[in-house]
Design a protein around this motif. Structure first.
Motif, PDB file in Angstrom:
ATOM      1  N   MET A 142       6.504  13.525   1.966  1.00 21.80           N
ATOM      2  CA  MET A 142       6.326  12.265   3.252  1.00 21.80           C
ATOM      3  C   MET A 142       5.636  11.245   2.421  1.00 21.80           C
ATOM      4  SD  MET A 142       4.180  12.512   6.794  1.00 21.80           S
ATOM      5  CE  MET A 142       2.978  13.320   5.669  1.00 21.80           C
ATOM      6  N   GLN A 143       6.218  10.250   2.671  1.00 18.97           N
ATOM      7  CA  GLN A 143       5.851   9.017   2.339  1.00 18.97           C
ATOM      8  C   GLN A 143       5.165   8.147   3.436  1.00 18.97           C
ATOM      9  OE1 GLN A 143       8.778   6.585   1.022  1.00 18.97           O
ATOM     10  NE2 GLN A 143       7.461   4.463   0.469  1.00 18.97           N
ATOM     11  N   LYS A 144       4.044   7.460   3.228  1.00 19.95           N
ATOM     12  CA  LYS A 144       3.521   6.634   4.414  1.00 19.95           C
ATOM     13  C   LYS A 144       2.777   5.510   3.721  1.00 19.95           C
ATOM     14  CE  LYS A 144      -0.784   8.971   4.834  1.00 19.95           C
ATOM     15  NZ  LYS A 144      -1.344  10.269   5.883  1.00 19.95           N
ATOM     16  N   ASN A 145       3.401   4.330   4.514  1.00 23.62           N
ATOM     17  CA  ASN A 145       2.550   2.966   4.039  1.00 23.62           C
ATOM     18  C   ASN A 145       1.865   2.555   5.365  1.00 23.62           C
ATOM     19  OD1 ASN A 145       3.959   2.713   1.493  1.00 23.62           O
ATOM     20  ND2 ASN A 145       6.004   2.326   2.480  1.00 23.62           N
ATOM     21  N   VAL A 146       0.644   2.054   5.042  1.00 25.88           N
ATOM     22  CA  VAL A 146      -0.178   1.692   6.241  1.00 25.88           C
ATOM     23  C   VAL A 146      -0.689   0.124   5.761  1.00 25.88           C
ATOM     24  CG1 VAL A 146      -2.237   1.878   7.652  1.00 25.88           C
ATOM     25  CG2 VAL A 146      -1.080   3.801   6.598  1.00 25.88           C
TER      26      VAL A 146
ATOM     27  N   VAL B 223       2.688   1.385  10.741  1.00 28.95           N
ATOM     28  CA  VAL B 223       2.859   2.676   9.652  1.00 28.95           C
ATOM     29  C   VAL B 223       4.515   3.096   9.562  1.00 28.95           C
ATOM     30  CG1 VAL B 223       2.784   4.414  11.720  1.00 28.95           C
ATOM     31  CG2 VAL B 223       2.457   5.085   9.247  1.00 28.95           C
ATOM     32  N   GLU B 224       4.585   3.137   8.312  1.00 28.90           N
ATOM     33  CA  GLU B 224       6.108   3.658   8.106  1.00 28.90           C
ATOM     34  C   GLU B 224       5.985   5.018   7.171  1.00 28.90           C
ATOM     35  OE1 GLU B 224       9.092   2.252   4.652  1.00 28.90           O
ATOM     36  OE2 GLU B 224       8.918   0.628   6.451  1.00 28.90           O
TER      37      GLU B 224
ATOM     38  N   LYS C 287      13.455   7.086   8.089  1.00 24.80           N
ATOM     39  CA  LYS C 287      12.216   6.315   7.971  1.00 24.80           C
ATOM     40  C   LYS C 287      11.923   6.002   9.659  1.00 24.80           C
ATOM     41  CE  LYS C 287      12.504   3.822   3.830  1.00 24.80           C
ATOM     42  NZ  LYS C 287      12.827   2.385   3.048  1.00 24.80           N
ATOM     43  N   ILE C 288      10.787   6.298   9.749  1.00 27.44           N
ATOM     44  CA  ILE C 288      10.342   5.901  11.246  1.00 27.44           C
ATOM     45  C   ILE C 288       9.127   5.008  11.105  1.00 27.44           C
ATOM     46  CG2 ILE C 288       9.253   6.915  13.216  1.00 27.44           C
ATOM     47  CD1 ILE C 288      10.286   9.788  11.977  1.00 27.44           C
ATOM     48  N   ARG C 289       9.257   4.025  11.664  1.00 25.13           N
ATOM     49  CA  ARG C 289       8.079   2.848  11.882  1.00 25.13           C
ATOM     50  C   ARG C 289       7.305   2.806  13.295  1.00 25.13           C
ATOM     51  NH1 ARG C 289      12.414  -0.748   9.184  1.00 25.13           N
ATOM     52  NH2 ARG C 289      12.213  -0.223   6.944  1.00 25.13           N
TER      53      ARG C 289
ATOM     54  N   ILE D  80       3.104   9.690  19.697  1.00 21.95           N
ATOM     55  CA  ILE D  80       1.735  10.146  19.114  1.00 21.95           C
ATOM     56  C   ILE D  80       1.879  11.277  18.298  1.00 21.95           C
ATOM     57  CG2 ILE D  80       0.706  11.426  20.886  1.00 21.95           C
ATOM     58  CD1 ILE D  80      -1.781   9.615  20.399  1.00 21.95           C
ATOM     59  N   MET D  81       2.863  12.181  18.452  1.00 25.02           N
ATOM     60  CA  MET D  81       3.263  13.313  17.715  1.00 25.02           C
ATOM     61  C   MET D  81       3.524  12.895  16.336  1.00 25.02           C
ATOM     62  SD  MET D  81       2.433  16.502  18.151  1.00 25.02           S
ATOM     63  CE  MET D  81       2.300  16.692  20.054  1.00 25.02           C
ATOM     64  N   ILE D  82       4.267  11.980  16.083  1.00 26.74           N
ATOM     65  CA  ILE D  82       4.612  11.420  14.724  1.00 26.74           C
ATOM     66  C   ILE D  82       3.426  10.881  13.983  1.00 26.74           C
ATOM     67  CG2 ILE D  82       6.010   9.755  13.707  1.00 26.74           C
ATOM     68  CD1 ILE D  82       8.281  10.159  15.910  1.00 26.74           C
TER      69      ILE D  82
END
Length: 144
Positions: free
Chosen positions: A1-5, A15-16, A23-25, A60-62
């Motif tokens: 899992m990748q995340k950028n904040v 957040v991505e 991809k979920i933003r 919020i679960m994501i």
């Protein structure tokens, strides 16, 4: 899992998340050491007294999954009175898996340029009322 904040203000984050190739933003309203907070302004608290909106829970679960948090809070604020109702949400991996299955199905439909199956309560679901494809729903047509 990748995340950028990306931080905006003191505790608001964009957040991505990339999960299973999708991809979920989103935008987290507030995050602290113990909790992720999602704030919602509403016209009437009546609809949220017993339980939060299921789409807000999915949202919020994501965020909980992305930040590996166990607990979140959805706070509803009534616009005219500023009264507040708050619901604690605990992370549930089964709910997250269901969300990702929905995203995967929608992604597949987009790639194949086909509509997903119509909703069980079509056309009465509020999502149907604002859908760009409601005239084609239930028909075996491609989308362009």
């Amino acid at each position: 899992m990748q995340k950028n904040v990306f931080t905006f203000g003191d505790n608001e984050f964009h957040v991505e998340v990339e999960e299973e190739g999708i991809k979920i933003r989103g935008r987290i309203d507030h995050i602290d050491d113990n909790c992720i907070w999602e704030l919602k302004t509403v016209k009437n608290l009546y609809y949220y007294i017993e339980k939060p909106d299921s789409n807000h829970v999915k949202q919020i679960m994501i965020y909980l999954h992305a930040f590996k948090r166990d607990k979140g809070r959805i706070v509803y604020i009534e616009k005219n009175t500023l009264q507040i109702i708050e619901h604690e949400i605990n992370y549930d991996n089964n709910i997250f898996k269901d969300i990702m299955a929905q995203f995967t199905e929608v992604h597949k439909c987009l790639v194949e340029k086909k509509l997903p199956e119509k909703l069980k309560d079509y056309p009465n679901n509020f999502k149907c009322q604002v859908c760009d494809f409601k005239e084609k729903c239930g028909k075996d047509e491609n989308i362009e």
